[in-house]
Design a protein around this motif. Structure first.
Motif, PDB file in Angstrom:
ATOM      1  N   SER A   6     -29.008  14.922 -96.107  1.00 40.69           N
ATOM      2  CA  SER A   6     -27.686  15.124 -95.508  1.00 40.69           C
ATOM      3  C   SER A   6     -26.582  15.343 -96.534  1.00 40.69           C
ATOM      4  O   SER A   6     -25.589  14.640 -96.557  1.00 40.69           O
ATOM      5  CB  SER A   6     -27.320  13.970 -94.560  1.00 40.69           C
ATOM      6  OG  SER A   6     -27.240  12.739 -95.229  1.00 40.69           O
ATOM      7  N   PHE A   7     -26.769  16.351 -97.387  1.00 36.50           N
ATOM      8  CA  PHE A   7     -25.711  16.741 -98.305  1.00 36.50           C
ATOM      9  C   PHE A   7     -24.576  17.361 -97.502  1.00 36.50           C
ATOM     10  O   PHE A   7     -24.790  18.229 -96.666  1.00 36.50           O
ATOM     11  CB  PHE A   7     -26.233  17.758 -99.327  1.00 36.50           C
ATOM     12  CG  PHE A   7     -25.140  18.408-100.128  1.00 36.50           C
ATOM     13  CD1 PHE A   7     -24.559  17.748-101.185  1.00 36.50           C
ATOM     14  CD2 PHE A   7     -24.674  19.672 -99.803  1.00 36.50           C
ATOM     15  CE1 PHE A   7     -23.535  18.326-101.924  1.00 36.50           C
ATOM     16  CE2 PHE A   7     -23.663  20.268-100.532  1.00 36.50           C
ATOM     17  CZ  PHE A   7     -23.094  19.586-101.587  1.00 36.50           C
ATOM     18  N   THR A   8     -23.357  16.893 -97.729  1.00 36.02           N
ATOM     19  CA  THR A   8     -22.179  17.476 -97.104  1.00 36.02           C
ATOM     20  C   THR A   8     -21.077  17.574 -98.151  1.00 36.02           C
ATOM     21  O   THR A   8     -21.092  16.851 -99.141  1.00 36.02           O
ATOM     22  CB  THR A   8     -21.663  16.633 -95.911  1.00 36.02           C
ATOM     23  OG1 THR A   8     -21.335  15.332 -96.376  1.00 36.02           O
ATOM     24  CG2 THR A   8     -22.705  16.541 -94.810  1.00 36.02           C
ATOM     25  N   TRP A   9     -20.124  18.451 -97.917  1.00 37.56           N
ATOM     26  CA  TRP A   9     -18.982  18.594 -98.819  1.00 37.56           C
ATOM     27  C   TRP A   9     -17.773  18.997 -97.998  1.00 37.56           C
ATOM     28  O   TRP A   9     -17.900  19.478 -96.873  1.00 37.56           O
ATOM     29  CB  TRP A   9     -19.257  19.634 -99.908  1.00 37.56           C
ATOM     30  CG  TRP A   9     -19.376  21.029 -99.373  1.00 37.56           C
ATOM     31  CD1 TRP A   9     -20.496  21.617 -98.872  1.00 37.56           C
ATOM     32  CD2 TRP A   9     -18.327  21.986 -99.232  1.00 37.56           C
ATOM     33  NE1 TRP A   9     -20.215  22.881 -98.438  1.00 37.56           N
ATOM     34  CE2 TRP A   9     -18.887  23.147 -98.646  1.00 37.56           C
ATOM     35  CE3 TRP A   9     -16.977  21.989 -99.546  1.00 37.56           C
ATOM     36  CZ2 TRP A   9     -18.140  24.286 -98.379  1.00 37.56           C
ATOM     37  CZ3 TRP A   9     -16.228  23.129 -99.276  1.00 37.56           C
ATOM     38  CH2 TRP A   9     -16.814  24.260 -98.702  1.00 37.56           C
ATOM     39  N   LYS A  10     -16.598  18.763 -98.578  1.00 36.99           N
ATOM     40  CA  LYS A  10     -15.369  19.244 -97.961  1.00 36.99           C
ATOM     41  C   LYS A  10     -14.278  19.301 -99.017  1.00 36.99           C
ATOM     42  O   LYS A  10     -14.304  18.566-100.002  1.00 36.99           O
ATOM     43  CB  LYS A  10     -14.932  18.366 -96.796  1.00 36.99           C
ATOM     44  CG  LYS A  10     -14.524  16.953 -97.172  1.00 36.99           C
ATOM     45  CD  LYS A  10     -14.079  16.171 -95.945  1.00 36.99           C
ATOM     46  CE  LYS A  10     -13.709  14.756 -96.323  1.00 36.99           C
ATOM     47  NZ  LYS A  10     -13.158  14.023 -95.193  1.00 36.99           N
ATOM     48  N   SER A  23     -23.337  26.094-100.858  1.00 38.32           N
ATOM     49  CA  SER A  23     -24.664  25.898-100.279  1.00 38.32           C
ATOM     50  C   SER A  23     -25.606  25.355-101.340  1.00 38.32           C
ATOM     51  O   SER A  23     -25.643  25.872-102.468  1.00 38.32           O
ATOM     52  CB  SER A  23     -25.202  27.226 -99.739  1.00 38.32           C
ATOM     53  OG  SER A  23     -26.547  27.088 -99.332  1.00 38.32           O
ATOM     54  N   ASP A  27     -33.363  21.849 -98.284  1.00 39.51           N
ATOM     55  CA  ASP A  27     -32.834  20.737 -97.508  1.00 39.51           C
ATOM     56  C   ASP A  27     -34.002  20.027 -96.858  1.00 39.51           C
ATOM     57  O   ASP A  27     -34.648  20.593 -95.993  1.00 39.51           O
ATOM     58  CB  ASP A  27     -31.866  21.252 -96.458  1.00 39.51           C
ATOM     59  CG  ASP A  27     -31.134  20.130 -95.735  1.00 39.51           C
ATOM     60  OD1 ASP A  27     -31.210  18.970 -96.207  1.00 39.51           O
ATOM     61  OD2 ASP A  27     -30.494  20.403 -94.716  1.00 39.51           O
ATOM     62  N   HIS A 131     -22.794   7.486-102.599  1.00 40.71           N
ATOM     63  CA  HIS A 131     -21.576   8.233-102.302  1.00 40.71           C
ATOM     64  C   HIS A 131     -21.032   8.674-103.647  1.00 40.71           C
ATOM     65  O   HIS A 131     -20.941   7.865-104.572  1.00 40.71           O
ATOM     66  CB  HIS A 131     -20.526   7.376-101.610  1.00 40.71           C
ATOM     67  CG  HIS A 131     -20.821   7.045-100.200  1.00 40.71           C
ATOM     68  ND1 HIS A 131     -20.128   6.098 -99.499  1.00 40.71           N
ATOM     69  CD2 HIS A 131     -21.739   7.545 -99.326  1.00 40.71           C
ATOM     70  CE1 HIS A 131     -20.599   6.022 -98.269  1.00 40.71           C
ATOM     71  NE2 HIS A 131     -21.581   6.882 -98.149  1.00 40.71           N
ATOM     72  N   TRP A 144     -13.453  16.429-104.144  1.00 35.26           N
ATOM     73  CA  TRP A 144     -14.658  16.676-103.374  1.00 35.26           C
ATOM     74  C   TRP A 144     -15.333  15.351-103.092  1.00 35.26           C
ATOM     75  O   TRP A 144     -15.207  14.394-103.828  1.00 35.26           O
ATOM     76  CB  TRP A 144     -15.604  17.647-104.081  1.00 35.26           C
ATOM     77  CG  TRP A 144     -16.264  17.070-105.283  1.00 35.26           C
ATOM     78  CD1 TRP A 144     -17.456  16.427-105.349  1.00 35.26           C
ATOM     79  CD2 TRP A 144     -15.753  17.051-106.622  1.00 35.26           C
ATOM     80  NE1 TRP A 144     -17.724  16.021-106.626  1.00 35.26           N
ATOM     81  CE2 TRP A 144     -16.698  16.391-107.420  1.00 35.26           C
ATOM     82  CE3 TRP A 144     -14.592  17.527-107.210  1.00 35.26           C
ATOM     83  CZ2 TRP A 144     -16.518  16.203-108.782  1.00 35.26           C
ATOM     84  CZ3 TRP A 144     -14.423  17.334-108.561  1.00 35.26           C
ATOM     85  CH2 TRP A 144     -15.370  16.695-109.335  1.00 35.26           C
ATOM     86  N   HIS A 146     -19.179  13.861-101.928  1.00 30.60           N
ATOM     87  CA  HIS A 146     -20.593  14.165-101.749  1.00 30.60           C
ATOM     88  C   HIS A 146     -21.271  12.873-101.305  1.00 30.60           C
ATOM     89  O   HIS A 146     -21.195  11.868-101.994  1.00 30.60           O
ATOM     90  CB  HIS A 146     -21.178  14.662-103.068  1.00 30.60           C
ATOM     91  CG  HIS A 146     -22.647  14.866-103.037  1.00 30.60           C
ATOM     92  ND1 HIS A 146     -23.229  15.908-102.371  1.00 30.60           N
ATOM     93  CD2 HIS A 146     -23.652  14.144-103.560  1.00 30.60           C
ATOM     94  CE1 HIS A 146     -24.539  15.831-102.512  1.00 30.60           C
ATOM     95  NE2 HIS A 146     -24.805  14.767-103.232  1.00 30.60           N
ATOM     96  N   ARG A 147     -21.874  12.890-100.150  1.00 31.95           N
ATOM     97  CA  ARG A 147     -22.597  11.724 -99.660  1.00 31.95           C
ATOM     98  C   ARG A 147     -24.074  12.095 -99.649  1.00 31.95           C
ATOM     99  O   ARG A 147     -24.456  13.124 -99.114  1.00 31.95           O
ATOM    100  CB  ARG A 147     -22.151  11.352 -98.250  1.00 31.95           C
ATOM    101  CG  ARG A 147     -20.684  11.058 -98.170  1.00 31.95           C
ATOM    102  CD  ARG A 147     -20.318  10.604 -96.761  1.00 31.95           C
ATOM    103  NE  ARG A 147     -18.906  10.644 -96.512  1.00 31.95           N
ATOM    104  CZ  ARG A 147     -17.983   9.902 -97.076  1.00 31.95           C
ATOM    105  NH1 ARG A 147     -18.317   9.049 -97.992  1.00 31.95           N
ATOM    106  NH2 ARG A 147     -16.727   9.989 -96.752  1.00 31.95           N
ATOM    107  N   GLU A 148     -24.870  11.259-100.250  1.00 30.70           N
ATOM    108  CA  GLU A 148     -26.288  11.588-100.315  1.00 30.70           C
ATOM    109  C   GLU A 148     -27.129  10.342-100.152  1.00 30.70           C
ATOM    110  O   GLU A 148     -26.688   9.224-100.377  1.00 30.70           O
ATOM    111  CB  GLU A 148     -26.633  12.296-101.607  1.00 30.70           C
ATOM    112  CG  GLU A 148     -26.405  11.463-102.844  1.00 30.70           C
ATOM    113  CD  GLU A 148     -26.709  12.235-104.093  1.00 30.70           C
ATOM    114  OE1 GLU A 148     -27.463  11.692-104.907  1.00 30.70           O
ATOM    115  OE2 GLU A 148     -26.241  13.357-104.264  1.00 30.70           O
TER     116      GLU A 148
END
Length: 153
Positions: A6-10, A23, A27, A131, A144, A146-148
């Protein structure tokens, strides 16, 4: 081998810089291994030294996230000038081929990294949840998150 789930970024900052697209595959990500990265980023103002930044890395322990301390410039650190750190690194070939600079100053531009492969060895990270949050401060703030989740395989 470890997997990142569940890699996400914003983008979390001002209008000075950010990502239009980012990207990472496969995954889930698997470490050690090869990750494929593509990105579209923009810088709207010249970014130059000094370029202060912070990095926060937290490890999940018993359901709570514990800050990993800064040791030898690794971990949860504050950097007075990222430009000085960048002066010490060799720009990876995919960035050079894409015309993306690795040293300051960074000129206003749109940058595109077509899918590029990077070999990553994160065997020094123990399995578990992490995190990671970073921010770079210039005229505006680029931040940024990044939660992993890294799990042993």
């Amino acid at each position: 081998m470890n997997n990142v789930e569940s890699f996400t970024w914003k983008n979390c900052g001002g209008q000075g810089a950010g990502f239009a697209d980012l990207s990472l595959t496969p995954d889930p990500l698997q470490f050690p291994g090869t990750i494929h990265i593509s990105a579209k980023a923009y810088i709207n103002t010249t970014v130059q030294a000094p370029l202060p930044a912070t990095l926060l890395i937290e490890k999940e322990v018993a359901g709570k996230y514990i800050k990993i301390p800064c040791i030898d410039s690794f971990g949860s650190c504050t950097y007075d000038d990222v430009c000085e750190l960048l002066d010490e690194v060799t720009c990876p070939d995919p960035l050079v081929k894409a015309g993306i600079p690795c040293q300051c100053p960074f000129k206003p531009a749109q940058y595109t990294l077509p899918t590029a492969d990077f070999d990553v060895d994160t065997s020094f990270f123990p399995s578990g949840g992490y995190h990671i949050k970073g921010s770079i401060n210039f005229d505006s703030v680029l931040e940024w998150i990044h939660r992993e989740k890294i799990v042993s395989v």
